[in-house]
Design a protein around this motif. Structure first.
Motif, PDB file in Angstrom:
ATOM      1  N   THR A  92      28.868  11.654  99.413  1.00 42.83           N
ATOM      2  CA  THR A  92      27.480  11.240  99.655  1.00 42.83           C
ATOM      3  C   THR A  92      26.862  10.718  98.349  1.00 42.83           C
ATOM      4  O   THR A  92      27.394  10.964  97.259  1.00 42.83           O
ATOM      5  N   THR A  93      25.748  10.025  98.483  1.00 43.69           N
ATOM      6  CA  THR A  93      25.078   9.448  97.294  1.00 43.69           C
ATOM      7  C   THR A  93      24.476  10.533  96.417  1.00 43.69           C
ATOM      8  O   THR A  93      24.569  10.509  95.205  1.00 43.69           O
ATOM      9  N   ASP A  94      23.871  11.557  97.070  1.00 36.44           N
ATOM     10  CA  ASP A  94      23.017  12.484  96.337  1.00 36.44           C
ATOM     11  C   ASP A  94      23.425  13.951  96.453  1.00 36.44           C
ATOM     12  O   ASP A  94      22.890  14.804  95.753  1.00 36.44           O
ATOM     13  N   PHE A  95      24.343  14.266  97.408  1.00 37.03           N
ATOM     14  CA  PHE A  95      24.670  15.674  97.688  1.00 37.03           C
ATOM     15  C   PHE A  95      26.124  16.010  97.408  1.00 37.03           C
ATOM     16  O   PHE A  95      26.622  17.047  97.825  1.00 37.03           O
ATOM     17  N   GLY A  96      26.809  15.090  96.684  1.00 30.68           N
ATOM     18  CA  GLY A  96      28.228  15.362  96.411  1.00 30.68           C
ATOM     19  C   GLY A  96      29.062  15.249  97.679  1.00 30.68           C
ATOM     20  O   GLY A  96      28.690  14.562  98.636  1.00 30.68           O
ATOM     21  N   LYS A  97      30.178  15.989  97.709  1.00 32.71           N
ATOM     22  CA  LYS A  97      31.044  15.934  98.890  1.00 32.71           C
ATOM     23  C   LYS A  97      30.390  16.766 100.002  1.00 32.71           C
ATOM     24  O   LYS A  97      29.642  17.729  99.732  1.00 32.71           O
ATOM     25  N   GLN A 126      28.345  21.563 107.412  1.00 30.51           N
ATOM     26  CA  GLN A 126      28.766  22.929 107.051  1.00 30.51           C
ATOM     27  C   GLN A 126      28.435  23.220 105.596  1.00 30.51           C
ATOM     28  O   GLN A 126      28.056  24.333 105.260  1.00 30.51           O
ATOM     29  N   LEU A 127      28.663  22.233 104.742  1.00 23.79           N
ATOM     30  CA  LEU A 127      28.299  22.429 103.333  1.00 23.79           C
ATOM     31  C   LEU A 127      28.222  21.082 102.631  1.00 23.79           C
ATOM     32  O   LEU A 127      28.854  20.119 103.033  1.00 23.79           O
ATOM     33  N   THR A 128      27.360  21.049 101.580  1.00 19.30           N
ATOM     34  CA  THR A 128      27.401  19.924 100.637  1.00 19.30           C
ATOM     35  C   THR A 128      27.585  20.557  99.250  1.00 19.30           C
ATOM     36  O   THR A 128      27.103  21.683  99.008  1.00 19.30           O
ATOM     37  N   GLU A 129      28.228  19.828  98.387  1.00 18.86           N
ATOM     38  CA  GLU A 129      28.473  20.360  97.034  1.00 18.86           C
ATOM     39  C   GLU A 129      27.158  20.726  96.352  1.00 18.86           C
ATOM     40  O   GLU A 129      27.071  21.694  95.608  1.00 18.86           O
ATOM     41  N   ARG A 130      26.112  19.976  96.641  1.00 20.37           N
ATOM     42  CA  ARG A 130      24.871  20.127  95.880  1.00 20.37           C
ATOM     43  C   ARG A 130      24.171  21.464  96.166  1.00 20.37           C
ATOM     44  O   ARG A 130      23.598  22.070  95.285  1.00 20.37           O
ATOM     45  N   ASP A 131      24.253  21.931  97.467  1.00 17.51           N
ATOM     46  CA  ASP A 131      23.475  23.154  97.765  1.00 17.51           C
ATOM     47  C   ASP A 131      24.286  24.268  98.422  1.00 17.51           C
ATOM     48  O   ASP A 131      23.730  25.275  98.861  1.00 17.51           O
ATOM     49  N   PRO A 172      17.441  41.440 109.063  1.00 12.18           N
ATOM     50  CA  PRO A 172      17.586  40.008 108.771  1.00 12.18           C
ATOM     51  C   PRO A 172      17.025  39.700 107.386  1.00 12.18           C
ATOM     52  O   PRO A 172      16.099  40.373 106.917  1.00 12.18           O
ATOM     53  N   TYR A 173      17.581  38.663 106.743  1.00 13.69           N
ATOM     54  CA  TYR A 173      17.007  38.181 105.494  1.00 13.69           C
ATOM     55  C   TYR A 173      17.098  36.657 105.464  1.00 13.69           C
ATOM     56  O   TYR A 173      17.787  36.079 106.310  1.00 13.69           O
ATOM     57  N   ILE A 174      16.402  36.028 104.528  1.00 13.22           N
ATOM     58  CA  ILE A 174      16.340  34.557 104.553  1.00 13.22           C
ATOM     59  C   ILE A 174      16.682  33.933 103.202  1.00 13.22           C
ATOM     60  O   ILE A 174      16.684  34.599 102.173  1.00 13.22           O
ATOM     61  N   GLY A 175      16.974  32.627 103.284  1.00 16.96           N
ATOM     62  CA  GLY A 175      17.253  31.869 102.060  1.00 16.96           C
ATOM     63  C   GLY A 175      16.985  30.394 102.316  1.00 16.96           C
ATOM     64  O   GLY A 175      16.722  29.985 103.464  1.00 16.96           O
ATOM     65  N   PHE A 176      17.066  29.600 101.269  1.00 20.28           N
ATOM     66  CA  PHE A 176      16.741  28.169 101.335  1.00 20.28           C
ATOM     67  C   PHE A 176      18.038  27.370 101.199  1.00 20.28           C
ATOM     68  O   PHE A 176      18.784  27.551 100.239  1.00 20.28           O
ATOM     69  N   VAL A 177      18.315  26.537 102.227  1.00 21.93           N
ATOM     70  CA  VAL A 177      19.508  25.673 102.160  1.00 21.93           C
ATOM     71  C   VAL A 177      19.076  24.271 102.607  1.00 21.93           C
ATOM     72  O   VAL A 177      19.020  23.987 103.809  1.00 21.93           O
ATOM     73  N   PRO A 178      18.722  23.384 101.677  1.00 20.87           N
ATOM     74  CA  PRO A 178      18.121  22.076 102.035  1.00 20.87           C
ATOM     75  C   PRO A 178      18.918  21.265 103.055  1.00 20.87           C
ATOM     76  O   PRO A 178      18.322  20.572 103.889  1.00 20.87           O
ATOM     77  N   THR A 211      25.703  33.327  88.881  1.00 19.01           N
ATOM     78  CA  THR A 211      25.128  32.705  90.083  1.00 19.01           C
ATOM     79  C   THR A 211      24.136  31.622  89.689  1.00 19.01           C
ATOM     80  O   THR A 211      23.672  31.570  88.558  1.00 19.01           O
ATOM     81  N   CYS A 212      23.793  30.774  90.674  1.00 20.30           N
ATOM     82  CA  CYS A 212      22.728  29.779  90.427  1.00 20.30           C
ATOM     83  C   CYS A 212      21.560  30.006  91.358  1.00 20.30           C
ATOM     84  O   CYS A 212      20.516  29.379  91.228  1.00 20.30           O
TER      85      CYS A 212
END
Ligand code: SAM
Length: 277
Positions: A36-41, A50-55, A209-215, A248-249
């Motif tokens: 992808t242009t902005d999100f890596g593979k 399912q996943l992008t490298e960026r997030d 339950p718990y939450i998180g941010f995945v753009p 971690t990041c």
């Protein structure tokens, strides 16, 4: 430039792509990998990101480190699904003795290793035991017991449905000390979230339950459910975080405690699901 479009009910997510690296119909699903242009593979299964490298770390760190740091000494771990290897990568940071990865689709593992490499070698680590099988069947048959079981399944399809039902969760309950699963977007996939809460409630006395941010996931608001036990003592979590020296990041002990504080609408939704028979 072209765009990959994922539609979820009335919402669409567009990610600009440079090139499609893989398109394969496996025995279980359509597998695509893009540059992808902005999100890596980016890994897409049956048209769902399912996943992008960026997030991807935002997702895998919250799915893995909340249960792993809740356990005082996690040495034997089971990951179900997670064929891209990123969950195993995060588990290995805790220096376990052995990690079982039970993934139904060999193609996901092989194509992820070849084109994505998000596992950073974890899938070839001598502590990782890869079993190509349906997670439900594996758990029904195995005599093994685990410190932590983590379910990193796909969006609902005829295979992943089997690992989000109370029959499956009841077996998990007997074979681990701490259980965690991803539970989709409570904002954009409310019905799926509610049904998972109901199934979990039938199978575990304690869960949260718990939450998180995945753009790159629908609406960006993602949810997880931990069951049997969760550590919420910040001093204990900080001590374990420092002792295990996990890099971690996204995850940090303060966020581990805070991620269980749900917005009011979600608190109401979760509570109403608890009441649902
Ligand atoms: N991080 C992604 C997410 O939450 O959207 C999911 C990652 S991973 C690619 C999901 C994996 O679960 C897929 O590789 C799929 O083949 C696997 N899977 C689905 N149903 C399964 C089952 N019943 N047993 C084992 N693996 C399964």
């Amino acid at each position: 430039m072209e765009w990959f479009i994922e539609k979820y009910n009335g919402l669409a997510l567009m990610i600009q792509i440079k090139k499609r690296l893989v398109k394969k119909e496996s025995k279980f699903q359509k597998i695509e990998i893009y540059n992808t242009t902005d999100f890596g593979k980016m890994l897409v299964l049956d048209g769902k990101i399912q996943l992008t490298e960026r997030d991807e770390a935002f997702y895998h760190e919250m799915l893995v480190h909340v249960p792993m740091f809740s356990h005082k000494n996690p040495k034997k771990i089971l990951v179900i699904g997670g064929g891209d290897g990123a969950s195993v990568r995060e588990v290995i940071k805790h220096n376990p003795d052995e990690i079982f990865l039970v993934e139904i689709d060999r193609d996901v593992i092989e194509l992820s290793k070849k084109y994505l490499k998000v596992d950073k070698g974890a899938l070839d680590d001598k502590r990782t035991k890869i079993i190509i099988e349906d997670g439900y069947n594996f758990l029904k048959e195995t005599k093994e017991k685990f410190d932590v079981i983590i379910v990193d399944g796909t969006d609902p399809n005829r295979y992943s449905e089997r690992i989000i039902k109370h029959e499956f969760y009841r077996i998990c309950n007997k074979k681990c000390e701490i259980f965690a699963t991803q539970s989709q977007s409570p904002f954009q996939q409310k019905d799926y979230f509610i049904s998972m809460i109901k199934e979990i409630k039938k199978s575990f006395d304690f869960f949260k339950p718990y939450i998180g941010f995945v753009p790159s996931y629908p609406s960006g608001l993602w949810s997880y459910i931990i069951a049997k036990y969760v550590e919420l003592d910040l001093e204990v979590l900080k001590k374990r975080f420092n002792e295990r020296d996990v890099k971690t990041c996204y995850y940090k002990p303060e966020l581990h405690v805070a991620c269980f504080e749900l917005p009011r609408w979600l608190e109401e939704l979760s509570k109403s699901s608890y009441q649902l028979r």
